[in-house]
Structures are given as structure tokens and as C-alpha cells.
Motif scaffolding. Structure first.
Motif, PDB file in Angstrom:
ATOM      1  N   PHE A 195      40.130  26.892  34.281  1.00 52.71           N
ATOM      2  CA  PHE A 195      41.434  27.296  33.821  1.00 52.71           C
ATOM      3  C   PHE A 195      42.133  26.412  32.815  1.00 52.71           C
ATOM      4  CE2 PHE A 195      46.044  27.933  33.797  1.00 52.71           C
ATOM      5  CZ  PHE A 195      46.017  29.329  33.541  1.00 52.71           C
ATOM      6  N   ALA A 196      42.022  25.120  33.150  1.00 54.71           N
ATOM      7  CA  ALA A 196      42.355  24.007  32.089  1.00 54.71           C
ATOM      8  C   ALA A 196      41.679  24.168  30.681  1.00 54.71           C
ATOM      9  CB  ALA A 196      42.434  22.893  32.667  1.00 54.71           C
ATOM     10  N   ASP A 197      40.240  24.301  30.957  1.00 58.31           N
ATOM     11  CA  ASP A 197      39.359  24.261  29.992  1.00 58.31           C
ATOM     12  C   ASP A 197      39.810  25.562  29.066  1.00 58.31           C
ATOM     13  OD1 ASP A 197      38.305  21.855  30.630  1.00 58.31           O
ATOM     14  OD2 ASP A 197      36.435  22.990  31.564  1.00 58.31           O
ATOM     15  N   LYS A 198      39.902  26.718  29.529  1.00 55.98           N
ATOM     16  CA  LYS A 198      40.106  27.728  28.562  1.00 55.98           C
ATOM     17  C   LYS A 198      41.465  27.933  27.998  1.00 55.98           C
ATOM     18  CE  LYS A 198      40.941  32.715  29.783  1.00 55.98           C
ATOM     19  NZ  LYS A 198      41.023  34.016  30.745  1.00 55.98           N
ATOM     20  N   GLY A 225      39.394  47.952  32.867  1.00 54.88           N
ATOM     21  CA  GLY A 225      40.144  48.950  33.734  1.00 54.88           C
ATOM     22  C   GLY A 225      39.550  48.798  35.177  1.00 54.88           C
ATOM     23  N   THR A 226      38.796  47.851  35.742  1.00 51.78           N
ATOM     24  CA  THR A 226      38.350  48.191  37.033  1.00 51.78           C
ATOM     25  C   THR A 226      39.257  47.187  37.773  1.00 51.78           C
ATOM     26  OG1 THR A 226      37.042  46.241  36.308  1.00 51.78           O
ATOM     27  CG2 THR A 226      35.924  48.487  36.207  1.00 51.78           C
ATOM     28  N   VAL A 227      40.113  46.124  37.359  1.00 53.23           N
ATOM     29  CA  VAL A 227      40.811  45.319  37.887  1.00 53.23           C
ATOM     30  C   VAL A 227      42.373  45.422  37.460  1.00 53.23           C
ATOM     31  CG1 VAL A 227      41.238  42.811  38.870  1.00 53.23           C
ATOM     32  CG2 VAL A 227      38.947  43.605  38.442  1.00 53.23           C
ATOM     33  N   THR A 228      43.023  45.691  38.586  1.00 57.64           N
ATOM     34  CA  THR A 228      44.772  45.572  38.299  1.00 57.64           C
ATOM     35  C   THR A 228      45.221  44.414  38.846  1.00 57.64           C
ATOM     36  OG1 THR A 228      44.530  48.092  37.967  1.00 57.64           O
ATOM     37  CG2 THR A 228      46.585  47.079  38.343  1.00 57.64           C
ATOM     38  N   PHE A 229      45.995  43.607  38.216  1.00 54.16           N
ATOM     39  CA  PHE A 229      46.886  42.579  38.423  1.00 54.16           C
ATOM     40  C   PHE A 229      48.472  42.904  38.531  1.00 54.16           C
ATOM     41  CE2 PHE A 229      43.411  39.858  37.914  1.00 54.16           C
ATOM     42  CZ  PHE A 229      42.893  40.232  36.962  1.00 54.16           C
ATOM     43  N   ARG A 230      48.908  42.631  39.706  1.00 50.14           N
ATOM     44  CA  ARG A 230      50.313  43.183  39.837  1.00 50.14           C
ATOM     45  C   ARG A 230      51.102  42.367  40.848  1.00 50.14           C
ATOM     46  NH1 ARG A 230      51.051  45.485  44.864  1.00 50.14           N
ATOM     47  NH2 ARG A 230      49.163  46.137  45.888  1.00 50.14           N
ATOM     48  N   VAL A 260      41.506  42.565  46.594  1.00 50.48           N
ATOM     49  CA  VAL A 260      40.523  41.729  46.161  1.00 50.48           C
ATOM     50  C   VAL A 260      40.610  40.226  45.828  1.00 50.48           C
ATOM     51  CG1 VAL A 260      38.628  43.378  45.927  1.00 50.48           C
ATOM     52  CG2 VAL A 260      39.767  42.610  44.203  1.00 50.48           C
ATOM     53  N   GLY A 261      42.102  40.206  45.508  1.00 55.52           N
ATOM     54  CA  GLY A 261      42.331  38.731  45.041  1.00 55.52           C
ATOM     55  C   GLY A 261      44.171  38.555  45.349  1.00 55.52           C
ATOM     56  N   LEU A 286      37.701  36.310  38.516  1.00 56.68           N
ATOM     57  CA  LEU A 286      38.788  36.923  39.039  1.00 56.68           C
ATOM     58  C   LEU A 286      40.016  35.794  39.191  1.00 56.68           C
ATOM     59  CD1 LEU A 286      40.285  39.284  39.528  1.00 56.68           C
ATOM     60  CD2 LEU A 286      39.619  39.057  42.132  1.00 56.68           C
ATOM     61  N   GLY A 287      39.461  34.559  39.904  1.00 56.45           N
ATOM     62  CA  GLY A 287      40.568  33.561  40.175  1.00 56.45           C
ATOM     63  C   GLY A 287      41.096  32.952  38.795  1.00 56.45           C
ATOM     64  N   THR A 288      40.339  32.729  37.833  1.00 56.54           N
ATOM     65  CA  THR A 288      40.895  32.473  36.526  1.00 56.54           C
ATOM     66  C   THR A 288      41.832  33.456  35.794  1.00 56.54           C
ATOM     67  OG1 THR A 288      39.009  30.860  35.936  1.00 56.54           O
ATOM     68  CG2 THR A 288      40.144  31.592  34.125  1.00 56.54           C
ATOM     69  N   ARG A 289      41.487  34.790  36.017  1.00 57.10           N
ATOM     70  CA  ARG A 289      42.274  35.950  35.316  1.00 57.10           C
ATOM     71  C   ARG A 289      43.343  36.128  36.081  1.00 57.10           C
ATOM     72  NH1 ARG A 289      37.144  39.939  35.913  1.00 57.10           N
ATOM     73  NH2 ARG A 289      38.771  41.346  35.421  1.00 57.10           N
ATOM     74  N   MET A 290      43.536  35.948  37.337  1.00 60.20           N
ATOM     75  CA  MET A 290      44.717  35.943  38.257  1.00 60.20           C
ATOM     76  C   MET A 290      45.639  34.862  37.702  1.00 60.20           C
ATOM     77  SD  MET A 290      44.000  37.086  42.065  1.00 60.20           S
ATOM     78  CE  MET A 290      42.938  35.737  42.543  1.00 60.20           C
ATOM     79  N   LEU A 291      44.993  33.636  37.444  1.00 63.35           N
ATOM     80  CA  LEU A 291      45.942  32.470  37.120  1.00 63.35           C
ATOM     81  C   LEU A 291      46.668  32.776  35.535  1.00 63.35           C
ATOM     82  CD1 LEU A 291      43.770  29.366  38.200  1.00 63.35           C
ATOM     83  CD2 LEU A 291      45.926  30.131  39.140  1.00 63.35           C
ATOM     84  N   SER A 292      45.374  33.385  34.931  1.00 67.37           N
ATOM     85  CA  SER A 292      46.158  33.711  33.692  1.00 67.37           C
ATOM     86  C   SER A 292      47.179  34.896  33.422  1.00 67.37           C
ATOM     87  CB  SER A 292      45.054  34.177  32.746  1.00 67.37           C
ATOM     88  OG  SER A 292      44.073  33.083  32.408  1.00 67.37           O
ATOM     89  N   ALA A 293      46.959  35.789  34.502  1.00 69.24           N
ATOM     90  CA  ALA A 293      48.064  36.789  34.550  1.00 69.24           C
ATOM     91  C   ALA A 293      49.308  36.312  34.926  1.00 69.24           C
ATOM     92  CB  ALA A 293      47.664  38.055  35.722  1.00 69.24           C
ATOM     93  N   LEU A 294      49.309  35.393  36.008  1.00 68.73           N
ATOM     94  CA  LEU A 294      50.586  34.518  36.431  1.00 68.73           C
ATOM     95  C   LEU A 294      51.151  34.020  35.318  1.00 68.73           C
ATOM     96  CD1 LEU A 294      52.425  33.683  38.655  1.00 68.73           C
ATOM     97  CD2 LEU A 294      50.645  31.641  39.056  1.00 68.73           C
ATOM     98  N   MET A 295      50.403  33.227  34.504  1.00 70.12           N
ATOM     99  CA  MET A 295      51.101  32.557  33.784  1.00 70.12           C
ATOM    100  C   MET A 295      51.545  33.350  32.523  1.00 70.12           C
ATOM    101  SD  MET A 295      51.396  29.872  34.929  1.00 70.12           S
ATOM    102  CE  MET A 295      52.176  28.919  33.761  1.00 70.12           C
ATOM    103  N   ALA A 296      51.142  34.293  32.391  1.00 65.69           N
ATOM    104  CA  ALA A 296      51.519  35.506  31.074  1.00 65.69           C
ATOM    105  C   ALA A 296      52.740  36.071  31.496  1.00 65.69           C
ATOM    106  CB  ALA A 296      50.221  36.463  30.838  1.00 65.69           C
TER     107      ALA A 296
END
Length: 177
Positions: free
Chosen positions: A134-137, A11-16, A65-66, A96-106
Motif C-alpha cells: 500500500f505504501a509503495d502504491k 463490477g465484482t467487488v463492492t466496497f461500502r 469477503v473483506g 483486496l486488502g490494498t484495494r480496501m485500504l485505498s477505498a478507506l483513504m478515498a
């Protein structure tokens, strides 16, 4: 103004998706993230407005922040090109970088993308680490080759940018079938 929000499990980071009112804050974030290339504030405003469906803002405690600017390439509509990733010093070390990339691709807009592409200079260890992680994940294959070269494209003023391509396993399986 409605925005698509995806909130992290803690709940601490929101991606939008960004809105045009985010342009100045995005510009300030990028300026604070040396050695990222700075664009004009107007360019960041256009990205937040015209390319909002393929860009990501990460907020923590109401602050941006991202940032990821990206677009689906016109020449290759199966590829998402990531132009820039910026993470505030206040939000580093939490993936955060990897999580933003994941949010984008989702996102629905990325559902047909079989590849992610970006360009990186050889000395940018942080970006190489981010995209390899990101590729490894995602159990994907990362490859690279010189794309925009120092002498041919940058008149000797900028290091060669290597095109990094992350190919997702589904695309590999489809091409083998």
C-alpha cells in the motif's frame, strides 16, 4: 438503510460502509482468518455501527469477503489507525486488502489524514506485505518501531506489536515547506 458504495471497475467487488446487521458476518469472517485476533461479536457489531465511517466491508456475490476496522486517532487526528484487515480465503490473490485500504483513504472522512498507522507483529509476513505494498502504491514512506511490547504491555502472553506508520508524500511536502 443507505450505504456508501464504491464498485470496482470490473463490477465484482463492492466496497461500502458497514451496517450493524453486518456484525455477525464480520465476526465470522475474522474467525475464519487465522491468526487474526478474535474480538467478541459485540465488539464487531459496535465497530460496524459506531465506527462505520472509518470501516470497510468488501462484498463479492452478496457475501462479505473483506473487512477493515479503522478509526481516526483521538490523540493524532491526522492519522487513520487500521485495527484489523481480514480477507476471506475465497477472495485472496486479487489485491483486496490494498484495494480496501485505498477505498478507506478515498473517503471524505479520511481527507485530512496525512498518515496511516497500524500495529504488526514481526512474524506477520502477510500484514507487512500488505502495508508495504500500500505504501509503495501510494509513493508513501513506511516506518516502524516497537510499540506494545511483549513484557511491558502483554505480560509475556503476546508478541511485541510494532507501530507501522505510512506517511503520505503530501504530508512530507507540507512539513518541509
Amino acid at each position: 438503510m443507505q450505504t456508501l458504495q464504491q464498485t470496482d471497475s470490473d463490477g465484482t467487488v463492492t466496497f461500502r460502509k458497514p451496517v450493524r446487521e453486518d456484525g455477525a458476518a464480520i465476526w465470522e469472517l475474522i474467525r475464519s482468518c487465522k491468526p487474526l485476533d478474535e474480538n467478541s461479536m459485540y465488539a464487531n457489531l459496535l465497530q460496524a455501527d459506531h465506527f462505520r465511517d472509518t470501516c470497510v466491508v468488501a462484498e463479492m456475490d452478496g457475501d462479505i469477503v473483506g473487512w477493515i476496522s479503522a478509526y481516526i486517532t483521538p490523540q493524532d487526528p491526522d492519522s487513520m489507525f487500521v485495527w484489523q484487515v481480514a480477507v476471506s480465503s475465497d477472495a485472496r490473490g486479487i489485491g483486496l486488502g490494498t484495494r480496501m485500504l485505498s477505498a478507506l483513504m478515498a473517503r471524505e472522512e479520511a481527507e485530512d489524514c496525512k498518515r496511516m498507522k497500524t500495529t504488526i507483529t514481526l512474524d506477520n509476513e502477510a500484514s507487512w506485505g500488505l502495508f508495504q505494498s500500500f505504501a509503495d502504491k501510494n509513493n508513501a514512506i513506511l516506518s516502524s518501531e516497537a510499540h506494545f511490547t511483549r513484557d511491558t504491555h502483554f505480560n509475556g502472553e503476546h508478541a511485541t506489536e510494532h507501530m507501522v506508520t505510512i506517511t503520505f508524500r503530501e504530508a512530507i511536502i507540507e512539513s518541509a515547506a
